[in-house]
Motif scaffolding. Structure first.
Motif, PDB file in Angstrom:
ATOM      1  N   ASP A  74       0.791  -1.284   0.035  1.00 36.39           N
ATOM      2  CA  ASP A  74       0.200  -0.007   0.114  1.00 36.39           C
ATOM      3  C   ASP A  74       0.883   1.303  -0.089  1.00 36.39           C
ATOM      4  N   THR A 404      -7.657  -2.198   4.338  1.00 33.95           N
ATOM      5  CA  THR A 404      -8.863  -3.224   4.226  1.00 33.95           C
ATOM      6  C   THR A 404      -8.643  -4.597   4.152  1.00 33.95           C
ATOM      7  N   GLN A 511     -12.880   8.436   4.156  1.00 37.16           N
ATOM      8  CA  GLN A 511     -12.660   8.588   2.795  1.00 37.16           C
ATOM      9  C   GLN A 511     -11.453   8.104   2.263  1.00 37.16           C
ATOM     10  N   LYS A 512     -10.350   7.887   3.008  1.00 41.09           N
ATOM     11  CA  LYS A 512      -9.154   7.661   2.492  1.00 41.09           C
ATOM     12  C   LYS A 512      -8.993   6.104   2.234  1.00 41.09           C
ATOM     13  N   THR A 514     -10.377   2.351   0.579  1.00 41.18           N
ATOM     14  CA  THR A 514     -10.949   1.810  -0.717  1.00 41.18           C
ATOM     15  C   THR A 514     -11.433   0.306  -0.660  1.00 41.18           C
ATOM     16  N   GLY A 515     -11.667  -0.135  -1.706  1.00 39.93           N
ATOM     17  CA  GLY A 515     -12.271  -1.595  -1.615  1.00 39.93           C
ATOM     18  C   GLY A 515     -13.492  -1.866  -1.023  1.00 39.93           C
ATOM     19  N   ALA A 518     -16.601   1.032   1.477  1.00 39.22           N
ATOM     20  CA  ALA A 518     -18.036   1.718   1.384  1.00 39.22           C
ATOM     21  C   ALA A 518     -18.998   0.721   2.158  1.00 39.22           C
TER      22      ALA A 518
END
Length: 528
Positions: A74, A404, A511-512, A514-515, A518
């Protein structure tokens, strides 16, 4: 320079006449004193100073951008890439530097108490006190294990070698570089011993998930019935205090893996903060600092050599390193079964999170990714009021993989083994910092005990209107009115306004990601 020739250089280095391999604790203490690297405290601990670097240097930490890892790391502010060519050049220079030292110290041991998953490591040090630190912090082999030891990862620490950024491609004179293909951690320009510990933790945070093992920045203990508890929390949340329980045995205080077999300690020792340490408040840590332990940047009385743990003139980040065997009431080896309870600790200075709440799997993943606590006014320059701070998975500086990935693994483990998860707020109640008061430790202890003993499994709950958390209506030993924050504030509307402010900061921080983020936020985040 090719990697083959570098490997040959390492072999040649370890065959040199200046190499001291696997010295005992007394031998290392003698070397420290003879080389004037440190002094002895009145309790027999080695006390060393680390110069201008009294903590980690995150801006100087890099991962080599190698083909086998380039698509997995990452990359970003935490995991900064450095080229193979820069690494190879620095590696060669450091090895040549060490060849020219009169003595170089080598420790061979392990990371990971579960024999099935442990990583054989070796630590090569310019300083004897650094090698003593490694001896106490990592897992020490017996004679049979030492005879068959083949390092799977090597830490090379040369504090006296300072990089030239213009020539060597570093950010400063200091560098901490991990090469996963070479299985090497290269450290230079800093005397802070914690870089070695946390570098191996970062390595394990990459390697363990590759074997479907969740690596975790947490403490762990086990009850008399074999029930296992994990405690996650940032500095100031009470992790050390709450995980130290005379009725439970310590598995480890900082770094763990969760495999198909259960939980295991990654380390063989403890690296405790000791600013304001006292025998009354933390007797286990206080008594563990004896012969063979290492004190970092602790001020000693010039005559008595007694440590002054209240003296922060060198740094607030004073530390003590000692083997876990220096603590009474431990599990040996440091392995146990699957967690029955997981505690996320936060010190909410806004006074809006409940003192204890039951989390769904999705809420657990959300708060794991958030890693929230508060910084208080006066703790850092420029902070004049409480500020929300977030550290991903309660250990963001040490996560090479996307966050994540760890959260998804946590969710899978919760599903598979049925662990109960709780959010415990050790911060403020009845108002924010400066208005309300700190949650009573006796209440927090009672809530944690109730959670660990299963007393909250079937208790009636009420849904928090802002964060969607399930708040128990009754906890033995805790007044009912303390459990719901909105009822502890004199002005309910003021509570809701402050709670929504914090909820907005949670959303902004999230907000930082991903994947899966949400979906996790939708099911586990604030609801208002």
């Amino acid at each position: 320079m090719t990697y083959v020739s570098i490997e040959n250089e390492v072999t040649q280095l370890l065959e040199g006449d200046n190499i001291k391999i696997q010295l005992s604790v007394p031998q290392l203490v003698e070397k420290v004193l003879a080389r004037k690297e440190g002094t002895l405290s009145a309790t027999g601990a080695v006390c060393a100073l680390t110069g201008k670097y009294t903590g980690r240097s995150p801006e100087d930490k890099f991962i080599v951008n190698e083909p086998s890892v380039a698509g997995k790391i990452d990359w970003g502010r935490v995991n900064k890439p450095i080229s193979e060519e820069v690494f190879a050049s620095l590696y060669s220079k450091v090895l040549q530097y060490l060849k020219e030292r009169s003595e170089v110290f080598v420790f061979k041991g392990f990371a990971g108490a579960d024999r099935k998953y442990r990583l054989p490591i070796q630590v090569i040090n310019e300083y004897a006190w650094h090698n003593l630190f490694a001896h106490q912090l990592f897992i020490r082999p017996d004679e049979e294990e030492l005879a068959g030891h083949e390092a799977g990862f090597t830490v090379i620490s040369a504090p006296g070698f300072k990089a030239n950024p213009e020539v060597d491609g570093t950010a400063s004179e200091t560098f901490i570089i991990v090469s996963f293909e070479k299985r090497v951690v290269l450290i230079g320009g800093t005397e802070y011993a914690g870089e070695m510990k946390k570098s191996i933790f970062s390595v394990m945070n990459y390697l363990l998930p590759e074997s479907s093992i969740l690596s975790m920045h947490c403490s762990a203990n086990v009850g008399r019935e074999g029930d296992v508890a994990l405690f996650f929390g940032l500095s100031g949340t009470g992790k050390t205090t709450l995980s130290a329980d005379n009725n439970r045995r310590l598995i480890g205080d900082d770094e763990h893996g969760w495999s198909a077999n259960g939980v295991f300690n990654i380390e063989g020792g403890c690296y405790a903060k000791c600013i304001n340490l006292s025998k009354e408040k933390e007797p286990q840590i206080f008594d563990a600092i004896r012969f063979g332990s290492v004190l970092e940047n602790v001020v000693l009385d010039q005559n008595s050599r007694e440590p002054d743990y209240d003296d922060s003139s060198l740094t607030e980040n004073t530390r003590a390193a000692y083997p876990i065997q220096a603590i009474e009431n431990i599990v040996e080896p440091s392995v146990a079964g699957h967690p029955n309870a997981i505690i996320f600790l936060t010190a909410d200075a806004f006074g809006v999170l409940p003192p204890i709440a039951k989390l769904t799997k999705e809420q657990a993943m959300y708060h794991f990714l958030s890693g929230y606590t508060s910084k208080l006014a006066g703790t850092e320059r420029g902070i004049t009021s409480p500020q929300a701070t977030f550290s991903t998975c309660f250990g963001s500086p040490f996560l090479p993989l996307p966050a994540t990935r760890y959260a998804e693994m946590l969710g899978e483990k919760i599903d598979e083994y049925g662990a109960r998860v709780y959010l415990v707020n050790t911060g403020w109640t009845g108002g924010e910092y400066g208005v309300g008061s700190r949650m009573k430790l006796a209440y927090t202890r009672a809530m944690v005990q109730a959670a660990l003993e299963g007393e909250l499994n079937a208790v009636e709950t009420v849904k928090d209107e802002i964060f969607g958390l399930d708040i128990p209506l009754h906890v033995p030993g805790v007044p009912d009115e303390v459990l719901q924050p909105v009822k502890t504030w004199p002005d309910a509307e003021a509570y809701r306004k402050k709670a929504q402010e914090l909820a907005a900061q949670f959303r902004e921080n999230f907000q930082k990601f991903t994947g899966l983020a949400a979906e996790i936020e939708e099911k586990g985040g604030p609801v208002a």
